[in-house]
Design a protein around this motif. Structure first.
Motif, PDB file in Angstrom:
ATOM      1  N   GLU A  38       0.863  -1.167   0.000  1.00 30.22           N
ATOM      2  CA  GLU A  38       0.000   0.000   0.000  1.00 30.22           C
ATOM      3  C   GLU A  38       0.903   1.222   0.000  1.00 30.22           C
ATOM      4  O   GLU A  38       1.628   1.478   0.959  1.00 30.22           O
ATOM      5  CB  GLU A  38      -0.882   0.001   1.249  1.00 30.22           C
ATOM      6  CG  GLU A  38      -1.846   1.147   1.280  1.00 30.22           C
ATOM      7  CD  GLU A  38      -2.750   1.088   2.502  1.00 30.22           C
ATOM      8  OE1 GLU A  38      -2.979   2.150   3.094  1.00 30.22           O
ATOM      9  OE2 GLU A  38      -3.204  -0.010   2.855  1.00 30.22           O
ATOM     10  N   GLU A  39       0.888   1.978  -1.100  1.00 31.17           N
ATOM     11  CA  GLU A  39       1.751   3.136  -1.215  1.00 31.17           C
ATOM     12  C   GLU A  39       1.265   4.222  -0.273  1.00 31.17           C
ATOM     13  O   GLU A  39       0.105   4.600  -0.274  1.00 31.17           O
ATOM     14  CB  GLU A  39       1.765   3.642  -2.656  1.00 31.17           C
ATOM     15  CG  GLU A  39       2.800   4.699  -2.894  1.00 31.17           C
ATOM     16  CD  GLU A  39       2.899   5.069  -4.353  1.00 31.17           C
ATOM     17  OE1 GLU A  39       3.012   6.268  -4.628  1.00 31.17           O
ATOM     18  OE2 GLU A  39       2.848   4.166  -5.206  1.00 31.17           O
ATOM     19  N   GLU A  40       2.191   4.696   0.556  1.00 25.27           N
ATOM     20  CA  GLU A  40       1.875   5.754   1.498  1.00 25.27           C
ATOM     21  C   GLU A  40       1.907   7.104   0.796  1.00 25.27           C
ATOM     22  O   GLU A  40       2.680   7.311  -0.131  1.00 25.27           O
ATOM     23  CB  GLU A  40       2.905   5.758   2.634  1.00 25.27           C
ATOM     24  CG  GLU A  40       2.948   4.475   3.451  1.00 25.27           C
ATOM     25  CD  GLU A  40       1.723   4.294   4.328  1.00 25.27           C
ATOM     26  OE1 GLU A  40       1.003   5.267   4.589  1.00 25.27           O
ATOM     27  OE2 GLU A  40       1.497   3.155   4.751  1.00 25.27           O
ATOM     28  N   LEU A  41       1.094   8.030   1.260  1.00 22.92           N
ATOM     29  CA  LEU A  41       1.112   9.387   0.753  1.00 22.92           C
ATOM     30  C   LEU A  41       2.300  10.109   1.382  1.00 22.92           C
ATOM     31  O   LEU A  41       2.430  10.150   2.606  1.00 22.92           O
ATOM     32  CB  LEU A  41      -0.188  10.115   1.087  1.00 22.92           C
ATOM     33  CG  LEU A  41      -0.251  11.589   0.703  1.00 22.92           C
ATOM     34  CD1 LEU A  41      -0.121  11.759  -0.828  1.00 22.92           C
ATOM     35  CD2 LEU A  41      -1.547  12.207   1.194  1.00 22.92           C
ATOM     36  N   ILE A  42       3.179  10.640   0.552  1.00 21.53           N
ATOM     37  CA  ILE A  42       4.333  11.407   1.022  1.00 21.53           C
ATOM     38  C   ILE A  42       4.088  12.860   0.614  1.00 21.53           C
ATOM     39  O   ILE A  42       4.094  13.183  -0.567  1.00 21.53           O
ATOM     40  CB  ILE A  42       5.648  10.880   0.421  1.00 21.53           C
ATOM     41  CG1 ILE A  42       5.863   9.411   0.816  1.00 21.53           C
ATOM     42  CG2 ILE A  42       6.828  11.749   0.861  1.00 21.53           C
ATOM     43  CD1 ILE A  42       7.003   8.734   0.085  1.00 21.53           C
ATOM     44  N   THR A  43       3.856  13.709   1.603  1.00 20.31           N
ATOM     45  CA  THR A  43       3.579  15.114   1.319  1.00 20.31           C
ATOM     46  C   THR A  43       4.808  15.994   1.502  1.00 20.31           C
ATOM     47  O   THR A  43       4.874  17.076   0.930  1.00 20.31           O
ATOM     48  CB  THR A  43       2.461  15.655   2.228  1.00 20.31           C
ATOM     49  OG1 THR A  43       2.898  15.573   3.595  1.00 20.31           O
ATOM     50  CG2 THR A  43       1.168  14.883   2.036  1.00 20.31           C
ATOM     51  N   THR A  44       5.765  15.527   2.307  1.00 17.29           N
ATOM     52  CA  THR A  44       6.916  16.362   2.639  1.00 17.29           C
ATOM     53  C   THR A  44       8.189  15.529   2.634  1.00 17.29           C
ATOM     54  O   THR A  44       8.242  14.457   3.233  1.00 17.29           O
ATOM     55  CB  THR A  44       6.731  17.016   4.025  1.00 17.29           C
ATOM     56  OG1 THR A  44       5.479  17.702   4.033  1.00 17.29           O
ATOM     57  CG2 THR A  44       7.851  17.986   4.341  1.00 17.29           C
ATOM     58  N   VAL A  45       9.194  16.044   1.933  1.00 15.04           N
ATOM     59  CA  VAL A  45      10.521  15.434   1.884  1.00 15.04           C
ATOM     60  C   VAL A  45      11.500  16.478   2.415  1.00 15.04           C
ATOM     61  O   VAL A  45      11.561  17.590   1.890  1.00 15.04           O
ATOM     62  CB  VAL A  45      10.920  15.056   0.443  1.00 15.04           C
ATOM     63  CG1 VAL A  45      12.323  14.479   0.403  1.00 15.04           C
ATOM     64  CG2 VAL A  45       9.906  14.114  -0.174  1.00 15.04           C
ATOM     65  N   THR A  46      12.257  16.123   3.454  1.00 19.17           N
ATOM     66  CA  THR A  46      13.257  17.025   4.005  1.00 19.17           C
ATOM     67  C   THR A  46      14.602  16.307   4.003  1.00 19.17           C
ATOM     68  O   THR A  46      14.747  15.254   4.620  1.00 19.17           O
ATOM     69  CB  THR A  46      12.906  17.460   5.448  1.00 19.17           C
ATOM     70  OG1 THR A  46      11.597  18.034   5.448  1.00 19.17           O
ATOM     71  CG2 THR A  46      13.915  18.469   5.978  1.00 19.17           C
ATOM     72  N   TYR A  47      15.572  16.875   3.290  1.00 17.82           N
ATOM     73  CA  TYR A  47      16.935  16.333   3.231  1.00 17.82           C
ATOM     74  C   TYR A  47      17.837  17.362   3.899  1.00 17.82           C
ATOM     75  O   TYR A  47      18.050  18.451   3.366  1.00 17.82           O
ATOM     76  CB  TYR A  47      17.340  16.083   1.778  1.00 17.82           C
ATOM     77  CG  TYR A  47      18.657  15.371   1.593  1.00 17.82           C
ATOM     78  CD1 TYR A  47      19.048  14.306   2.404  1.00 17.82           C
ATOM     79  CD2 TYR A  47      19.511  15.743   0.555  1.00 17.82           C
ATOM     80  CE1 TYR A  47      20.252  13.641   2.203  1.00 17.82           C
ATOM     81  CE2 TYR A  47      20.708  15.080   0.341  1.00 17.82           C
ATOM     82  CZ  TYR A  47      21.080  14.038   1.168  1.00 17.82           C
ATOM     83  OH  TYR A  47      22.278  13.383   0.960  1.00 17.82           O
ATOM     84  N   GLU A  48      18.327  17.017   5.089  1.00 18.42           N
ATOM     85  CA  GLU A  48      19.155  17.939   5.857  1.00 18.42           C
ATOM     86  C   GLU A  48      20.609  17.524   5.749  1.00 18.42           C
ATOM     87  O   GLU A  48      20.968  16.380   6.044  1.00 18.42           O
ATOM     88  CB  GLU A  48      18.716  17.968   7.314  1.00 18.42           C
ATOM     89  CG  GLU A  48      19.455  19.021   8.127  1.00 18.42           C
ATOM     90  CD  GLU A  48      18.888  19.183   9.515  1.00 18.42           C
ATOM     91  OE1 GLU A  48      17.935  19.972   9.663  1.00 18.42           O
ATOM     92  OE2 GLU A  48      19.403  18.503  10.423  1.00 18.42           O
TER      93      GLU A  48
END
Length: 188
Positions: A38-48
């Motif tokens: 089940e593909e999860e909804l990804i609304t935010t990607v943060t690469y620090e």
């Protein structure tokens, strides 16, 4: 006599019907295909990216998901030339309250996921520092090394069910793409 034959036929048909229902309802769904992902909804990607006090944050946010308004890209500043950064990526579903940290699921299912990082800026290399249970890279924790000054893009791809091991490129890994974002970056 005819009534007894009819009664036996009805009982036999009823038994056959019930047997069919039971065998259909008890069939196994444990196929080894990928239909249970089940593909999860990804609304935010943060690469620090961190090197001491030099912290650069790359963030993509699309709160309404695909098909709505375009997502936004935010970059806190330029990367420093000829520098080594420790990197950490975080994936959130901010339609949930509190936000659902998808990174934890990717980490738990590390053998089924891998991040790929590619840059068009000359001299940038990214190595993956974390491994799944089989010793193959995941890419939540990274080391990013910059070269000389320049501008270009940094693309991050998350693959589900990639071939592991692979040659380090998302094209070779196969699987399905859960995420692909591309940041315009600058090295100074």
């Amino acid at each position: 006599m005819k009534n007894i034959k009819s009664l036996k036929t009805i009982k036999l048909l009823a038994l056959l019907f019930i047997s069919t229902l039971v065998s259909v309802s008890c069939s196994s769904d444990d196929d080894d295909d990928d239909h249970d992902h089940e593909e999860e909804l990804i609304t935010t990607v943060t690469y620090e990216l961190t090197n001491g006090t030099d912290v650069v944050t790359l963030e993509f946010q699309d709160l309404d998901g695909e098909g709505g308004a375009n997502g936004t890209y935010t970059i806190s500043g330029p990367l420093t030339a000829n520098t080594t950064y420790s990197g950490t990526i975080e994936l959130l579903n901010e339609t949930e309250n509190p936000a659902d940290n998808i990174t934890l699921e990717v980490e738990d299912e590390g053998d089924e996921h891998e991040f790929f990082y590619t840059s068009t800026v000359s001299g940038i290399s990214v190595s993956k520092d974390d491994m799944d249970e089989d010793g193959n890279p995941i890419g939540i924790e990274t080391t990013l090394v910059t070269g000389d000054a320049g501008t270009g893009s940094l693309t991050i791809v998350l693959k589900h069910e990639p071939t592991k091991p692979n040659n380090g490129t998302s094209a070779d890994a196969g699987g399905s793409t859960d995420l692909e974002v591309s940041f315009s970056i600058s090295v100074q």
